[in-house]
Design a protein around this motif. Structure first.
Motif, PDB file in Angstrom:
ATOM      1  N   HIS A  55       0.855  -1.179   0.000  1.00  0.00           N
ATOM      2  CA  HIS A  55       0.000   0.000   0.000  1.00  0.00           C
ATOM      3  C   HIS A  55       0.898   1.238   0.000  1.00  0.00           C
ATOM      4  O   HIS A  55       1.508   1.575   1.015  1.00  0.00           O
ATOM      5  N   VAL A  56       0.999   1.898  -1.123  1.00  0.00           N
ATOM      6  CA  VAL A  56       1.806   3.110  -1.227  1.00  0.00           C
ATOM      7  C   VAL A  56       0.958   4.296  -0.765  1.00  0.00           C
ATOM      8  O   VAL A  56      -0.144   4.507  -1.271  1.00  0.00           O
ATOM      9  N   VAL A  57       1.496   5.049   0.193  1.00  0.00           N
ATOM     10  CA  VAL A  57       0.749   6.158   0.777  1.00  0.00           C
ATOM     11  C   VAL A  57       1.605   7.412   0.734  1.00  0.00           C
ATOM     12  O   VAL A  57       2.775   7.401   1.118  1.00  0.00           O
ATOM     13  N   THR A  58       1.011   8.495   0.272  1.00  0.00           N
ATOM     14  CA  THR A  58       1.665   9.801   0.284  1.00  0.00           C
ATOM     15  C   THR A  58       0.883  10.720   1.211  1.00  0.00           C
ATOM     16  O   THR A  58      -0.325  10.895   1.038  1.00  0.00           O
ATOM     17  N   VAL A  59       1.572  11.266   2.209  1.00  0.00           N
ATOM     18  CA  VAL A  59       0.948  12.243   3.103  1.00  0.00           C
ATOM     19  C   VAL A  59       1.145  13.626   2.492  1.00  0.00           C
ATOM     20  O   VAL A  59       2.275  14.081   2.309  1.00  0.00           O
ATOM     21  N   ARG A  84      -1.046  -0.198  -5.361  1.00  0.00           N
ATOM     22  CA  ARG A  84      -2.130   0.655  -4.873  1.00  0.00           C
ATOM     23  C   ARG A  84      -1.530   1.930  -4.279  1.00  0.00           C
ATOM     24  O   ARG A  84      -0.476   1.900  -3.630  1.00  0.00           O
ATOM     25  N   HIS A  85      -2.206   3.055  -4.471  1.00  0.00           N
ATOM     26  CA  HIS A  85      -1.723   4.322  -3.935  1.00  0.00           C
ATOM     27  C   HIS A  85      -2.877   5.115  -3.352  1.00  0.00           C
ATOM     28  O   HIS A  85      -3.969   5.180  -3.925  1.00  0.00           O
ATOM     29  N   ASP A  86      -2.618   5.718  -2.181  1.00  0.00           N
ATOM     30  CA  ASP A  86      -3.599   6.591  -1.543  1.00  0.00           C
ATOM     31  C   ASP A  86      -2.901   7.855  -1.053  1.00  0.00           C
ATOM     32  O   ASP A  86      -1.716   7.819  -0.685  1.00  0.00           O
ATOM     33  N   ILE A  87      -3.656   8.942  -1.043  1.00  0.00           N
ATOM     34  CA  ILE A  87      -3.147  10.220  -0.558  1.00  0.00           C
ATOM     35  C   ILE A  87      -3.856  10.555   0.751  1.00  0.00           C
ATOM     36  O   ILE A  87      -5.093  10.508   0.827  1.00  0.00           O
ATOM     37  N   LEU A  88      -3.072  10.880   1.782  1.00  0.00           N
ATOM     38  CA  LEU A  88      -3.623  11.256   3.076  1.00  0.00           C
ATOM     39  C   LEU A  88      -3.327  12.734   3.307  1.00  0.00           C
ATOM     40  O   LEU A  88      -2.173  13.112   3.519  1.00  0.00           O
ATOM     41  N   PRO A  89      -4.325  13.607   3.277  1.00  0.00           N
ATOM     42  CA  PRO A  89      -4.073  15.039   3.445  1.00  0.00           C
ATOM     43  C   PRO A  89      -4.036  15.459   4.913  1.00  0.00           C
ATOM     44  O   PRO A  89      -4.753  14.900   5.750  1.00  0.00           O
TER      45      PRO A  89
END
Length: 370
Positions: A55-59, A84-89
């Protein structure tokens, strides 16, 4: 170590202890900002664990207008690798001071909650040997003890059953830059890494000159490893002393410790025992006291009082610390202030800035996240 000496297989092998066990769990969360270190982490993990859910995550800290575009670039790279990639703001107001420390805290909180949501046991970051050297230097300037000079740990608890791992902590950044180039990956260059606004960036510019004088990143990291060993030993001794001194209290909000037991332990252990008690007794939301504040309380007030069996009453870190002949040492949340100027020792926790630059000061206990 120069970049050509770093075998790409060694970079990928560093991920195997984390990705191999993840087949039976919810996979692994990769914290990827798009810089060379985390980009190398993403690529190496995809090669080391091709069948593992990654799970690739960018904050997105929402601190720069370009951050949205950068997060999109990471998403495109992840999709190209089939991940998979998700962005966490980071939403909401940002602090005027201590911005980097606040961003770190938010980042790890978001990553930890995300890992819990997907059932992953590991959150991995791309921190390198260079990052470790910078961290140790910053904490040296802050006057930290062994806990701070131990720098970042390869592994630590993050939240619940989720752990934070830094598989590249012993590897040089140059090797990861070369790995990205060999893989045809073009990392993002974050301008804040060069901004003189932040202490880490200012110190980064000094490291080449310090290396010329012999203070290399390898020696700084060796110092961190030695301090980590000492810190672990002191922590174990303090835990045993705390358990031996702990007594039942009439009030559940009180922490009560036996005076004669405390008087028998060395200063280094007593400081840690008091720090542990302060952590348990403090009011919710109270700032952790700085190491020098705890040292002042223990060395100039508590130790003499224990030796002479003299009553003592002080406040520190949101706690009321009292020593009496009959009840030993007790700690409880301090009563609310009435607005009058504080009297006595002035040991209440003060400003947390390092040299007025907005970065954290020296603390005792668990590492400050980086």
């Amino acid at each position: 170590m120069t970049a050509p000496e770093l075998d790409p297989a060694a970079i990928e092998a560093a991920l195997i202890p984390y990705v191999a066990p993840a087949l039976s769990h919810g996979g692994v969360v990769l914290a990827v900002s798009g810089g060379p270190d985390s980009t190398a982490l993403m690529r190496a993990a995809s090669r080391a664990g091709p069948t593992v859910p990654l799970h690739v995550v960018t904050v997105d800290h929402r601190l720069r207008t370009a951050s949205v575009t950068e997060a999109g670039t990471v998403a495109a790279m992840a999709r190209h690798l089939g991940l998979r990639h998700d962005i966490l703001p980071w939403t909401g107001a940002k602090p005027a001071n201590g911005l980097q420390a606040a961003a770190r805290a938010v980042r790890y909180a978001l990553l930890g909650r995300y890992a819990e949501d997907v059932g992953a046991q590991w959150v991995l970051t791309g921190h390198t040997r260079d990052d470790q050297a910078e961290t140790v230097l910053m904490r040296l300037l802050a006057g930290s003890g062994p806990a701070g000079l131990a720098g970042m740990r390869t592994e630590r608890a993050l939240v619940g059953g989720v752990r934070l791992g830094r598989p590249f902590l012993g590897l040089p950044k140059a090797g990861l830059v070369a790995y990205c180039a060999a893989q045809g990956l073009v990392p993002i260059q974050d301008p804040t890494n060069l901004s003189p606004r932040f202490a880490r960036a200012r110190l980064r510019r000094l490291l080449p000159d310090l290396a010329e004088e012999g203070l290399t990143d390898a020696r700084l990291c060796r110092l961190a490893a030695r301090c980590a060993r000492d810190d672990d030993a002191l922590g174990q001794a303090a835990a045993a002393a705390y358990a031996a001194a702990r007594r039942a209290a009439d009030d559940p909000i009180l922490i009560r410790l036996d005076g004669p037991t405390l008087a028998a332990v060395p200063d280094a252990i007593l400081i840690r025992v008091v720090a542990r008690a302060l952590g348990e007794a403090a009011c919710p939301g109270a700032a952790a006291p700085r190491l020098e504040k705890i040292e002042a309380l223990v060395l100039t007030a508590l130790r003499p009082a224990l030796d002479t069996r003299t009553p003592l009453r002080r406040t520190l870190g949101g706690c009321l610390v009292s020593l009496t002949r009959g009840r030993g040492l007790t700690l409880a949340p301090a009563p609310a202030r009435t607005g009058r100027a504080p009297r006595g020792d002035g040991l209440a926790a003060g400003a947390r800035d390092l040299l007025g630059k907005g970065d954290g000061a020296a603390y005792i206990g668990p590492e400050c996240p980086d």
